[in-house]
Motif scaffolding. Structure first.
Motif, PDB file in Angstrom:
ATOM      1  N   ALA A   1      -5.393  -2.634  -1.788  1.00 40.38           N
ATOM      2  CA  ALA A   1      -4.598  -3.459  -1.063  1.00 40.38           C
ATOM      3  C   ALA A   1      -4.678  -2.848   0.412  1.00 40.38           C
ATOM      4  O   ALA A   1      -4.235  -3.700   1.367  1.00 40.38           O
ATOM      5  N   ASP A   2      -6.028  -1.780   0.400  1.00 39.46           N
ATOM      6  CA  ASP A   2      -6.121  -1.651   2.135  1.00 39.46           C
ATOM      7  C   ASP A   2      -6.811  -2.284   2.764  1.00 39.46           C
ATOM      8  O   ASP A   2      -6.583  -2.974   3.886  1.00 39.46           O
ATOM      9  N   ILE A   3      -7.279  -3.483   1.665  1.00 36.72           N
ATOM     10  CA  ILE A   3      -8.508  -4.692   2.648  1.00 36.72           C
ATOM     11  C   ILE A   3      -7.956  -5.281   2.734  1.00 36.72           C
ATOM     12  O   ILE A   3      -7.551  -6.140   3.602  1.00 36.72           O
ATOM     13  N   ALA A   4      -6.964  -6.010   2.047  1.00 37.90           N
ATOM     14  CA  ALA A   4      -6.279  -7.088   2.274  1.00 37.90           C
ATOM     15  C   ALA A   4      -5.077  -6.402   3.248  1.00 37.90           C
ATOM     16  O   ALA A   4      -4.864  -8.276   3.912  1.00 37.90           O
ATOM     17  N   GLN A   5      -5.019  -5.436   3.740  1.00 38.36           N
ATOM     18  CA  GLN A   5      -3.801  -5.278   4.340  1.00 38.36           C
ATOM     19  C   GLN A   5      -4.068  -5.210   5.845  1.00 38.36           C
ATOM     20  O   GLN A   5      -3.980  -4.055   7.183  1.00 38.36           O
ATOM     21  N   GLY A   6      -5.217  -4.509   5.849  1.00 38.82           N
ATOM     22  CA  GLY A   6      -6.080  -3.992   7.216  1.00 38.82           C
ATOM     23  C   GLY A   6      -5.542  -2.365   6.787  1.00 38.82           C
ATOM     24  O   GLY A   6      -5.947  -1.484   8.662  1.00 38.82           O
ATOM     25  N   THR A   7      -5.567  -1.975   6.294  1.00 42.11           N
ATOM     26  CA  THR A   7      -5.325  -0.047   6.269  1.00 42.11           C
ATOM     27  C   THR A   7      -6.181   0.385   5.674  1.00 42.11           C
ATOM     28  O   THR A   7      -7.319   0.220   5.231  1.00 42.11           O
ATOM     29  N   GLY A   8      -6.081   1.958   6.089  1.00 45.90           N
ATOM     30  CA  GLY A   8      -6.655   2.542   5.989  1.00 45.90           C
ATOM     31  C   GLY A   8      -6.494   3.133   4.426  1.00 45.90           C
ATOM     32  O   GLY A   8      -5.822   2.686   3.807  1.00 45.90           O
ATOM     33  N   PRO A   9      -8.148   3.895   4.268  1.00 46.31           N
ATOM     34  CA  PRO A   9      -7.006   4.592   2.658  1.00 46.31           C
ATOM     35  C   PRO A   9      -6.196   5.155   2.337  1.00 46.31           C
ATOM     36  O   PRO A   9      -6.309   5.957   2.414  1.00 46.31           O
ATOM     37  N   SER A  10      -5.730   4.869   1.102  1.00 45.76           N
ATOM     38  CA  SER A  10      -4.722   5.061   0.794  1.00 45.76           C
ATOM     39  C   SER A  10      -4.344   5.717  -0.715  1.00 45.76           C
ATOM     40  O   SER A  10      -2.960   6.726  -0.573  1.00 45.76           O
ATOM     41  N   GLY A  11      -4.767   5.188  -1.056  1.00 44.56           N
ATOM     42  CA  GLY A  11      -4.881   5.750  -3.320  1.00 44.56           C
ATOM     43  C   GLY A  11      -5.400   7.417  -3.005  1.00 44.56           C
ATOM     44  O   GLY A  11      -5.625   8.133  -2.422  1.00 44.56           O
ATOM     45  N   ASP A  12      -3.933   7.290  -3.842  1.00 46.64           N
ATOM     46  CA  ASP A  12      -3.973   8.722  -4.568  1.00 46.64           C
ATOM     47  C   ASP A  12      -5.095   9.730  -5.381  1.00 46.64           C
ATOM     48  O   ASP A  12      -4.790   8.789  -6.571  1.00 46.64           O
TER      49      ASP A  12
ATOM     50  N   SER B   1       0.536  -1.223  -0.003  1.00 50.47           N
ATOM     51  CA  SER B   1       0.390   0.035   0.746  1.00 50.47           C
ATOM     52  C   SER B   1       0.889   1.331   0.479  1.00 50.47           C
ATOM     53  O   SER B   1       1.768   1.297   0.248  1.00 50.47           O
ATOM     54  N   ARG B   2       0.130   2.540  -0.935  1.00 45.35           N
ATOM     55  CA  ARG B   2       0.935   2.949  -0.701  1.00 45.35           C
ATOM     56  C   ARG B   2       0.450   4.794  -0.070  1.00 45.35           C
ATOM     57  O   ARG B   2      -0.354   5.086  -1.231  1.00 45.35           O
TER      58      ARG B   2
ATOM     59  N   PRO C   1      -7.363 -10.522   4.118  1.00 45.67           N
ATOM     60  CA  PRO C   1      -9.217 -10.799   3.353  1.00 45.67           C
ATOM     61  C   PRO C   1      -9.098 -10.161   2.447  1.00 45.67           C
ATOM     62  O   PRO C   1      -8.701  -9.716   1.940  1.00 45.67           O
ATOM     63  N   MET C   2     -10.090 -10.809   2.012  1.00 45.67           N
ATOM     64  CA  MET C   2     -10.872 -10.509   1.115  1.00 45.67           C
ATOM     65  C   MET C   2     -12.306  -9.280   0.677  1.00 45.67           C
ATOM     66  O   MET C   2     -12.069  -8.661   0.163  1.00 45.67           O
ATOM     67  N   VAL C   3     -12.518  -9.195   1.909  1.00 46.26           N
ATOM     68  CA  VAL C   3     -13.369  -8.735   1.945  1.00 46.26           C
ATOM     69  C   VAL C   3     -13.696  -7.400   3.883  1.00 46.26           C
ATOM     70  O   VAL C   3     -12.836  -8.324   4.362  1.00 46.26           O
ATOM     71  N   ARG C   4     -14.471  -6.939   3.335  1.00 42.29           N
ATOM     72  CA  ARG C   4     -13.971  -5.058   4.904  1.00 42.29           C
ATOM     73  C   ARG C   4     -15.655  -4.290   5.087  1.00 42.29           C
ATOM     74  O   ARG C   4     -16.517  -4.223   3.840  1.00 42.29           O
ATOM     75  N   VAL C   5     -15.295  -4.773   6.214  1.00 43.35           N
ATOM     76  CA  VAL C   5     -17.119  -3.645   6.149  1.00 43.35           C
ATOM     77  C   VAL C   5     -16.471  -1.992   6.423  1.00 43.35           C
ATOM     78  O   VAL C   5     -15.674  -2.235   7.771  1.00 43.35           O
ATOM     79  N   ALA C   6     -17.286  -1.730   5.662  1.00 48.00           N
ATOM     80  CA  ALA C   6     -16.396  -0.441   6.139  1.00 48.00           C
ATOM     81  C   ALA C   6     -16.993   0.462   7.767  1.00 48.00           C
ATOM     82  O   ALA C   6     -17.952   0.510   7.821  1.00 48.00           O
ATOM     83  N   ASP C   7     -16.186   1.188   8.091  1.00 51.98           N
ATOM     84  CA  ASP C   7     -16.356   2.107   9.278  1.00 51.98           C
ATOM     85  C   ASP C   7     -16.164   3.232   9.599  1.00 51.98           C
ATOM     86  O   ASP C   7     -15.968   3.888   8.038  1.00 51.98           O
TER      87      ASP C   7
END
Length: 708
Positions: A549-560, A402-403, A588-594
């Motif tokens: 990549a954010d979903i897979a790594q469990g990070t916050g929204p990181s896209g530009d 993730s970048r 993970p393949m799936v995430r629930v948005a918080d």
């Protein structure tokens, strides 16, 4: 024009255009193309749209883009359009409004008359009249509307798009607005005459003018870029003296013998056909003849040749320029003479090409009898991890990591702080290990003459404070211990799981069935390569993008958001279920948005399922559609597995039972999240310990042998 272009022109979806074609007998018939890819006459489509009230739905840029693409490429006509932008910009709002009321024939006649008087002020040969015909009425009207509503620079950008698509120029990249501002601020105040020998749209010259430059000189090998820069600069900085020429600056320098106070340049990269053989004895090569693969060092010397003694230059260069063996001798002479003052490494993504971490070279032409320059400043703003720091890289090109969006304010502030400290006291500038360091010239003149900042600023053994490192190691150990306890608590299954009497059989429905029934909504961002990138401050103020990549790594929204080429990306809301569009890999393949995800844009490689909370529980939905077997059944492809979200299956259960399962899946999510945190802290603590032992800052405890 295609059906897709009609949809952009009318501001509707492609499905709407398909419905128009089927339901309205008076919809214009195809005038070309094939049965599967028909083409339509632009004029007929516009007449039909006006009759339906869609005449002014489209964005002015989109309307102009469509009108320009509809016509065949013609360099003379392209020059005329750019001249018309200049003519319109010089008119008052009332005068342009009056032009809009003219018929197409009258508008063409007026444009032809006015542009003819301005052509001599544009770079390049004067086109042969007449520039416009009656067929240009639609394009000129769209151009008029774009200038009135969006401004001259926006219209110039759209006109340049079309011509650049047909250009053979390679290695030419735009310079993002935040980087333009950083480059301009590296120049000292008082630079009145500024040159950009590969000026592109003129952004660097415009920034220099806003910092006091009064004479702007530019050259570009692509005619439309030179013309765009000339008109754009005359509009944005009317008080400056602007001179822009067309041509290859290395082969046909338009400003031979002319010197300036400063040069700013983002030259083309990796060009082996830059004129090595024919320019072998050129007087500009005062520091050595550049190798065939060293076009960038040719640009460096070209810029230095145009500086007055003591003048400054800032160039954007690829990282290989600092280390390629073929450029060693030229680099050595540049360093030995004191021409190189600083090399600043930027993070990947700072400027195209986005996968490469580019560098800024700050140069100063030596002054005869001037002060001796004994050191060079190196700044590494790329964010790579360093020994003993505990900092982790956010990702590198090609790893799929993730970048995060660049924090340009912080990057600019840190870079300028180091640069200002260096210029104030080059020999007494305090180093920041791992980030910035001044290196004596004599230490750089080895067999490699490697000017890569990461190599020069790396932390050495003497930079590590043993007491500080020991304290940080102890802090890491405590955090790791707490994370391990948290993981143990999450792994306690008591009270939220129990064995079933037998494997349960489900009655299921697909996500498509649920969407048709109104229980959920399927959304996705569709990239549009013709959609313009957000510019400057507009991009900086936009929310980030949530990526796969954010979903897979469990990070916050990181896209530009500047890379999100879409006219209308869905905005994420809390409770949305997000699914990676490409199956496979780790995480993970799936995430629930918080709440932290809410407000972010949906990335192009992510599907969004928005459940109706009165009928579907978000965690229940995420748990079942994220199951490995479910994802496999909904995926297509051989090497790359694309998830078809409509094929994902969901059990049909009551809402109360859904919530029971949803709570259990929430526990599973917590277990995974705490496991990832514990693993990360373990790696960081181990890295601190390892670096401390190998660097000598930490010592193994003496063995307790007990009483003799």
């Amino acid at each position: 024009m295609t059906a897709a272009e009609i949809s952009r022109l009318a501001g509707v979806t492609r499905a709407t255009v398909s419905n128009w074609r089927r339901r309205h007998g008076d919809f214009p018939p195809p005038s070309g193309g094939t049965e599967t890819s028909p083409l339509y006459d632009l004029g007929a489509v516009q007449v039909w749209l006006r009759s339906r009230g869609h005449a002014r739905v489209a964005d002015p840029r989109a309307e102009l883009r469509t009108a320009v693409r509809f016509q065949a490429p013609d360099p003379d006509r392209a020059t005329g359009r750019i001249g018309f932008v200049l003519a319109l910009a010089r008119r008052t709002s009332d005068e342009t409004a009056a032009l809009a009321d003219l018929s197409d024939a009258e508008l063409v006649a007026r444009a032809t008359e006015e542009v003819a008087e301005l052509l001599v002020s544009l770079p390049g040969p004067v086109p042969t009249p007449p520039l416009f015909s009656t067929a240009d009425g639609t394009t000129l009207r769209a151009l008029l509307r774009c200038v009135r509503e969006e401004g001259g620079p926006a219209a110039l950008a759209v006109l340049a798009e079309r011509e650049l698509e047909d250009s053979a120029a390679t290695g030419v990249h735009g310079t993002p607005a935040p980087l333009v501002q950083l480059i301009a601020r590296l120049l000292p105040t008082g630079a009145a005459r500024v040159l950009d020998p590969a000026c592109g749209s003129g952004a660097l010259l415009d920034a220099a003018a806003r910092r006091g430059a009064t004479t702007l000189l530019g050259q570009d090998s692509v005619p439309v870029q030179a013309q765009r820069a000339a008109v754009g600069l005359s509009l944005s900085v009317p008080r400056a003296e602007v001179t822009v020429r067309i041509g290859d600056s290395l082969r046909a320098d338009a400003f031979t013998g002319r010197t300036v106070d400063a040069v700013l340049c983002n030259p083309p990269y990796g060009n082996r056909d830059w004129g090595h053989d024919e320019l072998a004895y050129d007087p500009r090569w005062a520091y050595g003849v550049p190798g065939r693969a060293e076009s960038e060092l040719a640009w460096v010397q070209h810029c230095l040749a145009h500086l007055t003694p003591g003048g400054w230059a800032v160039l954007v260069l690829p990282p290989a320029t600092a280390s390629r063996p073929s450029g060693r001798r030229v680099r050595a002479e540049l360093v030995r003479s004191g021409a190189v003052r600083a090399v600043l490494a930027l993070p990947a993504g700072a400027a195209p090409p986005l996968h490469v971490g580019l560098q800024l070279w700050v140069l100063q032409r030596p002054e005869p009898g001037g002060p001796e320059r004994k050191s060079v400043l190196f700044v590494d703003a790329a964010g790579s991890s360093s020994p003993g720091t505990g900092k982790q890289a956010t990702g590198s090109p090609g790893t799929g990591a993730s970048r995060a969006p660049l924090d340009w304010a912080d990057l600019t502030a840190r870079t300028l702080a180091h640069w200002e400290a260096f210029t104030a006291d080059p020999d007494g500038c305090v180093a920041e290990p791992g980030a910035a360091r001044t290196v004596p010239v004599v230490d750089l003149l080895d067999d490699l003459v490697d000017l890569t900042p990461a190599r020069q600023v790396r932390i050495s053994r003497t930079d590590i404070d043993p007491v500080e490192l020991s304290a940080r190691t102890d802090t890491g150990r405590r955090e790791l211990t707490e994370a391990a306890r948290s993981l143990l608590n999450a792994a306690d299954l008591t009270g939220w799981t129990e064995p079933g009497a037998a494997a349960r059989e489900w009655r299921t429905a697909t996500a498509s069935d649920l969407a048709r029934g109104g229980a959920l909504t399927l959304l996705r961002t569709v990239p549009d390569p013709k959609s313009p990138e957000p510019e400057g401050a507009a991009s900086a103020s936009m929310p980030p993008v949530l990526t796969g990549a954010d979903i897979a790594q469990g990070t916050g929204p990181s896209g530009d958001p500047a890379e999100l080429r879409s006219g209308a990306a869905p905005v994420i809301a809390a409770g949305d279920v997000l699914v990676r569009a490409i199956a496979g890999g780790t995480g993970p393949m799936v995430r629930v948005a918080d709440e932290a995800d809410a407000g972010a844009f949906l990335g192009p490689q992510v599907h969004l399922l928005r459940p109706d909370p009165a009928r579907l529980d978000s965690w229940f939905l995420a748990g079942f559609i994220g199951a490995e077997e479910n994802v496999a059944g909904a995926s297509t492809g051989s090497t790359v597995l694309h998830v078809a979200p409509g094929r994902l299956r969901v059990p049909l259960l009551s809402l109360d039972e859904q919530r029971r399962y949803g709570e259990a899946f929430r526990h599973v999510h917590e277990l995974r999240a705490r496991a990832r945190r514990a693993a990360r802290l373990a790696e960081e603590t181990a890295a601190l310990l390892s670096d401390g032992f190998t660097g000598g800052a930490l010592l193994p405890a003496a063995a307790d042998t007990g009483p003799a």
